[in-house]
Enzyme design. Structure first.
Site, PDB file in Angstrom:
ATOM      1  N   ARG A 102      -3.285 -10.412   4.336  1.00 16.14           N
ATOM      2  CA  ARG A 102      -3.755 -10.255   2.951  1.00 16.14           C
ATOM      3  C   ARG A 102      -2.569  -9.767   2.124  1.00 16.14           C
ATOM      4  NH1 ARG A 102      -6.358  -6.404  -0.392  1.00 16.14           N
ATOM      5  NH2 ARG A 102      -8.029  -7.305  -1.653  1.00 16.14           N
ATOM      6  N   LYS A 142       0.834  -1.203   0.000  1.00 16.02           N
ATOM      7  CA  LYS A 142       0.000   0.000   0.000  1.00 16.02           C
ATOM      8  C   LYS A 142       0.872   1.257   0.000  1.00 16.02           C
ATOM      9  CE  LYS A 142      -4.334  -1.887   1.505  1.00 16.02           C
ATOM     10  NZ  LYS A 142      -5.453  -1.877   2.460  1.00 16.02           N
TER      11      LYS A 142
END
Length: 268
Positions: A263, A231
């Site tokens: 994840r 991210k």
């Protein structure tokens, strides 16, 4: 310790479960367009399965900041063929990998479950579609409730450094409210997984603070999923660094602080 072959059950692990990301979108932040074609999506799913993921998280709509929402029919067109093929392959090969549908739309979740999905990953935390809780309750499936401040993800507010520490209380209280709401409306406590929503409406410093203080959320009594993989907050925090190395370090930090499910985009 091994994983049960009963699709609706996740059991305790000595190591966190690995959730592999399969974005069937043209505009996702990291891998938009790479797996948009059915063949490419299936091939990538198989690579993730061969690499050892426990869960495949399949999504047909990007929720990154600035993403354009898409109609239900388009989302279904993207994800149902992929889920159907993967679910059939897993059944034929007696694989115990679970399939998660990443959506906040109840009809998409229902169709995905019918096609072979096992888990609903609702990035709105059961706030966007009032029918989602009914679908999840009737299916008796696992539900991931994620904290966020809007779909698509909102840009974080500018806050003082002193305010960063309040993000734990904010996320804790919100998740407590939403998990109580879920239980009161028929979702079994053991079916709930919580996600603090890394990258969704928090400053980079707050994202890091959440990962550093995951233990504060453990007292809620649910398994915790962390989705920090690749991210943008990583680059914003650490600048021109080795992103892959820093990504791995943050993943290890999450593990050390109690993450139950990770994840991830790929397994190194």
């Amino acid at each position: 310790m091994h994983k049960t072959t009963t699709n609706n059950a996740l059991i305790e692990y000595k190591k966190p479960l690995l959730m592999g990301i399969l974005n069937i979108t043209p505009d996702s932040f990291t891998d938009g367009g790479q797996y948009f074609k059915l063949e490419d999506a299936i091939n990538h799913a198989q690579k993730l399965i061969d690499a050892g993921v426990d869960i495949l998280d399949i999504g047909g709509e990007s929720t990154r900041p600035g993403a354009t929402p898409i109609p239900e029919e388009e989302e279904l067109k993207r994800i149902i063929p992929v889920i159907s093929v993967i679910a059939s392959s897993l059944a034929c090969n007696n694989k115990s990998v679970l399939i998660s549908i990443d959506t906040y739309k109840s009809r998409v979740a229902k169709k995905a479950l019918e096609a072979g999905a096992d888990i609903i990953n609702d990035v709105s935390g059961l706030t966007k579609d009032p029918d989602m809780i009914k679908i999840a309750s009737e299916a008796n499936c696992k539900v991931i409730i994620m904290h966020n401040k809007g779909i698509p993800a909102t840009k974080p507010e500018v806050r003082s450094k002193e305010a960063h520490t309040s993000v734990i209380e904010e996320v804790y209280n919100w998740l407590e409210k939403q998990t109580n709401f879920a239980i009161e409306n028929g979702i079994k406590r053991e079916n709930i997984i919580i996600d603090p929503g890394i990258g969704f409406g928090k400053t980079p410093e707050e994202d890091l603070f959440l990962i550093e203080n995951l233990q504060e959320l453990k007292s809620l009594g649910f398994s915790i999923l962390i989705g920090s993989s690749k991210k943008s907050f990583i680059k914003k925090l650490f600048g021109d660094c080795d992103i892959e190395k820093k990504n791995q370090e943050l993943t290890q930090l999450a593990i050390n602080n109690g993450a139950d499910i990770l994840r991830i985009h790929q397994i190194a």
